[in-house]
Write an enzyme that holds these catalytic residues in place. Structure first.
Site, PDB file in Angstrom:
ATOM      1  N   ASP A   1      -0.581  -0.505  -8.439  1.00 22.46           N
ATOM      2  CA  ASP A   1      -0.672  -1.315  -7.190  1.00 22.46           C
ATOM      3  C   ASP A   1      -0.356  -0.355  -5.985  1.00 22.46           C
ATOM      4  O   ASP A   1       0.703  -0.428  -5.483  1.00 22.46           O
ATOM      5  CB  ASP A   1      -0.096  -2.688  -7.287  1.00 22.46           C
TER       6      ASP A   1
ATOM      7  N   LYS B   1       0.526   0.141   0.748  1.00 21.42           N
ATOM      8  CA  LYS B   1       1.991   0.154   0.907  1.00 21.42           C
ATOM      9  C   LYS B   1       2.727   1.312   1.467  1.00 21.42           C
ATOM     10  O   LYS B   1       2.058   2.318   1.338  1.00 21.42           O
ATOM     11  CB  LYS B   1       2.453  -0.104  -0.747  1.00 21.42           C
TER      12      LYS B   1
ATOM     13  N   ASP C   1       3.847  -3.010 -12.183  1.00 16.16           N
ATOM     14  CA  ASP C   1       3.032  -4.238 -11.948  1.00 16.16           C
ATOM     15  C   ASP C   1       2.187  -4.862 -12.883  1.00 16.16           C
ATOM     16  O   ASP C   1       1.507  -5.645 -12.960  1.00 16.16           O
ATOM     17  CB  ASP C   1       2.050  -3.686 -10.517  1.00 16.16           C
TER      18      ASP C   1
ATOM     19  N   ASP D   1      -3.280  -6.271  -0.427  1.00 13.58           N
ATOM     20  CA  ASP D   1      -2.256  -6.058  -1.375  1.00 13.58           C
ATOM     21  C   ASP D   1      -1.777  -7.363  -1.964  1.00 13.58           C
ATOM     22  O   ASP D   1      -0.754  -7.213  -2.931  1.00 13.58           O
ATOM     23  CB  ASP D   1      -0.839  -5.682  -0.543  1.00 13.58           C
TER      24      ASP D   1
ATOM     25  N   ARG E   1      -2.767 -12.306  -7.604  1.00 13.29           N
ATOM     26  CA  ARG E   1      -3.379 -13.662  -7.734  1.00 13.29           C
ATOM     27  C   ARG E   1      -4.883 -13.876  -7.825  1.00 13.29           C
ATOM     28  O   ARG E   1      -5.440 -14.589  -8.454  1.00 13.29           O
ATOM     29  CB  ARG E   1      -2.833 -14.379  -6.307  1.00 13.29           C
TER      30      ARG E   1
HETATM   31  N1  BES Z   1       2.890  -6.080  -6.805  1.00 11.06           N
HETATM   32  C1  BES Z   1       3.226  -6.769  -5.556  1.00 11.06           C
HETATM   33  C2  BES Z   1       4.606  -7.684  -5.533  1.00 11.06           C
HETATM   34  C3  BES Z   1       5.761  -6.754  -5.707  1.00 11.06           C
HETATM   35  C4  BES Z   1       6.619  -6.338  -4.526  1.00 11.06           C
HETATM   36  C5  BES Z   1       6.386  -6.475  -7.094  1.00 11.06           C
HETATM   37  C6  BES Z   1       7.675  -5.766  -5.008  1.00 11.06           C
HETATM   38  C7  BES Z   1       7.569  -5.888  -7.312  1.00 11.06           C
HETATM   39  C8  BES Z   1       8.346  -5.448  -6.334  1.00 11.06           C
HETATM   40  C9  BES Z   1       2.058  -7.637  -5.112  1.00 11.06           C
HETATM   41  O1  BES Z   1       0.911  -7.330  -5.475  1.00 11.06           O
HETATM   42  C10 BES Z   1       2.110  -7.506  -3.635  1.00 11.06           C
HETATM   43  O2  BES Z   1       2.074  -6.497  -3.041  1.00 11.06           O
HETATM   44  N2  BES Z   1       2.612  -8.617  -2.760  1.00 11.06           N
HETATM   45  C11 BES Z   1       2.487  -8.885  -1.438  1.00 11.06           C
HETATM   46  C12 BES Z   1       1.963 -10.112  -1.164  1.00 11.06           C
HETATM   47  C13 BES Z   1       1.717 -10.332   0.381  1.00 11.06           C
HETATM   48  C14 BES Z   1       0.665  -9.158   0.853  1.00 11.06           C
HETATM   49  C15 BES Z   1       1.153 -11.675   0.645  1.00 11.06           C
HETATM   50  C16 BES Z   1       4.034  -8.789  -1.057  1.00 11.06           C
HETATM   51  O3  BES Z   1       4.996  -9.581  -1.726  1.00 11.06           O
HETATM   52  O4  BES Z   1       4.227  -8.147  -0.275  1.00 11.06           O
HETATM   53 ZN    ZN Z   2       0.933  -6.305  -7.273  1.00  8.65          ZN
HETATM   54 MN    MN Z   3       0.006  -5.937  -4.176  1.00 14.61          MN
END
Ligand code: BES
Ligand code: ZN
Ligand code: MN
Length: 492
Positions: free
Chosen positions: A265, A272, A283, A342, A346
């Site tokens: 990811d 990111k 991920d 990102d 979901r």
């Molecule tokens: N895979 C990430 C979540 C994640 C963050 C896993 C840190 C492990 C450690 C997910 O896909 C993500 O990027 N989530 C975003 C969502 C936001 C953009 C609404 C997040 O949590 O920042």
């Molecule tokens: Zn993710």
């Molecule tokens: Mn993500």
């Protein structure tokens, strides 16, 4: 690693672990050879040591033909022991032996075990195998040897229960270590295709069935949310479908297990930071948990039916990648405005869930995912976040978590926060913004479970650790394998 109940004491015991409760009574340790007892007594005279919970002291002793290493392990008040605490004790005591380069351990527990023989054996085997795990295949100078044998030295009315527990604990730990391996492998090794191939091999070996869909089939069944996430990557997506039939009653519907399978990811165009990207090979820890669970339940021959879905893909940037602002139509028909590329997990999960609900008609939906940074912010890296629409299922999960020692905590799912994921131009938007991010992610997924009993497990904080502690080594934890396996046992 051999793990057994010792029947006859041997002359030579390379490493000895003595576990004593707060009373610190060395005379209460059954079968401890007199010369070792005296050596420990001498040590205790010369050194301050209290048998408080998780106090561990190791020292070499000079009984060349009889014993080399002694590890003292304080148990504290044995009545306060639970599964999580006992795992910590076993793991840390065994780690102390490993630090002394011990290979063969004799373990003398001198405390009243409040958990019963089956659990005692289970926890011992599990802790030993989990604490000993290493992922060092890419290091030329990696240590190759570890613990070879753990012998439990104690008096029991019957050995049946403890042996059954040891067998069980081994199954739980092996499946967890399998998940750890998959998560620890970098994204240039584990990609959607190799993940699917690994699943195929496991299915063949353990006797559950499997089907894998590629992009053409995914387009035909209109999994456009999943496909949108996958589109930026040169690696084709794979939908991995697994089913385990342990209950012969044909009226018994399957329980759906859905694991997030982002083999990488990057964040897509909502890229990111380098810091945020470095661990994103993990991920797919939800997918690894589902795979490990399938292996465990088929080895245990549980009498349940389970349908597993993993939507495996990469979230990347390229001329084909989805844009922030796109509107996509999920397989379920609901349209989604992508306000953050990102928040991809979901999108893949809801198509996978819809498939399980509409095609397989699963009776329950359990999803497990490294879903939100917000869950990490709320609960840190020791506690997984859960959400549910069904108290009975949630309580079973809490009970299972007590058994496996994995910590979970529920976040609320009040309707009020649904507003945060309402879109002006589509049915939903995929990110609810900075407030209550773990909850809005859960609510988004709940919109697709078709009112089925649903349990959501966000393991973003718990799938990975950057230092060893207790049963966890650094890197992947394999979280969820034991919890899901035990939960399915309780749903049997
Ligand atoms: N895979 C990430 C979540 C994640 C963050 C896993 C840190 C492990 C450690 C997910 O896909 C993500 O990027 N989530 C975003 C969502 C936001 C953009 C609404 C997040 O949590 O920042
Ligand atoms: Zn993710
Ligand atoms: Mn993500």
């Amino acid at each position: 690693m051999k793990i057994d109940l010792l029947r006859k004491l041997t002359e030579h015991m390379e490493s000895v672990i003595v576990m004593i409760d707060e009373k610190g009574d060395l005379d209460s340790v059954e079968y401890l050879p007199e010369n070792i007892r005296q050596a420990i007594q001498l040590y205790l005279k010369q050194n301050e040591f209290k048998f408080e919970f998780n106090r561990i002291r190791s020292f070499p002793i000079v009984l060349p033909k009889h014993c080399n290493n002694v590890v003292l392990c304080g148990v504290g008040n044995a009545k306060e022991l639970n599964g999580a605490k006992l795992r910590t004790l076993f793991a840390n005591a065994l780690r102390a032996v490993m630090k002394l380069n011990g290979r063969e351990v004799y373990l003398f527990p001198a405390f009243a075990n409040p958990l019963g023989d089956v659990q005692f054996g289970h926890i011992l085997a599990e802790s030993a195998l989990l604490a000993e795990y290493k992922f060092n295949k890419y290091q030329a100078d990696a240590e190759t040897c570890g613990l070879e044998a753990v012998h439990l030295v104690m008096e029991l009315k019957t050995t049946r229960h403890i042996n059954r527990g040891i067998l069980e604990g081994r199954i739980f730990a092996d499946a967890t270590n399998l998940a750890r391996d998959l998560v620890n492998e970098p994204a240039n090794v584990v990609n959607p295709d190799t993940l699917a191939e690994t699943a195929r091999k496991l299915a063949l070996k353990h006797g559950f069935s499997i089907d894998v869909f590629g992009p053409d089939k995914l387009r035909r069944i209109k999994m456009d949310a999943f496909l949108a996430v996958a589109r930026g990557s040169a690696a084709e997506p794979r939908l991995i479908l697994m089913s385990y039939h342990g209950n012969p009653d044909s009226r018994s519907k399957s329980i759906g297990l859905i694991g997030k399978g982002l083999t990488y990811d990057s964040g897509g165009y909502c890229l990111k930071s380098p810091q945020g990207m470095v661990n994103m090979k993990t991920d797919m820890a939800g997918a690894a948990a589902v795979l490990g669970t399938f292996v465990a339940i088929s080895t245990l021959k549980l009498k349940v039916n389970v349908f597993g879905v993993i939507a495996a893909c990469e979230n990347m940037v390229s001329g084909h990648a989805y844009h922030a602002g796109d509107v996509i139509r999920s397989m379920a028909g609901k349209t989604i405005e992508v306000n953050n590329t990102d928040a991809e997990g979901r999108l893949t999960l809801v198509d996978a869930i819809h498939y399980a609900v509409s095609k397989e008609r699963v009776s329950k939906v359990i999803d497990i995912a490294t879903l939100t940074g917000a869950a990490v912010g709320a609960l840190g890296n020791q506690i997984s976040m859960v959400m549910s629409n069904n108290d009975a299922l949630l309580n079973k999960a809490k009970h299972a978590a007590d058994f496996t020692g994995e910590l979970i905590w529920q976040l609320p799912s009040h309707e009020e926060y649904l507003d945060l994921i309402k879109s002006d131009i589509a049915d939903l938007k995929n990110s609810g913004g900075p407030l209550a991010g773990a909850i809005t992610a859960g609510l988004f997924i709940r919109e697709f479970v078709d009112k089925k009993p649903w349990l959501h497990i966000d393991i973003a904080g718990t799938a990975h650790k950057d230092r060893e502690s207790g049963i966890n080594t650094n890197g992947a934890t394999g979280v969820g394998v034991r919890l899901l396996t035990q939960l399915l046992r309780e749903l049997e």
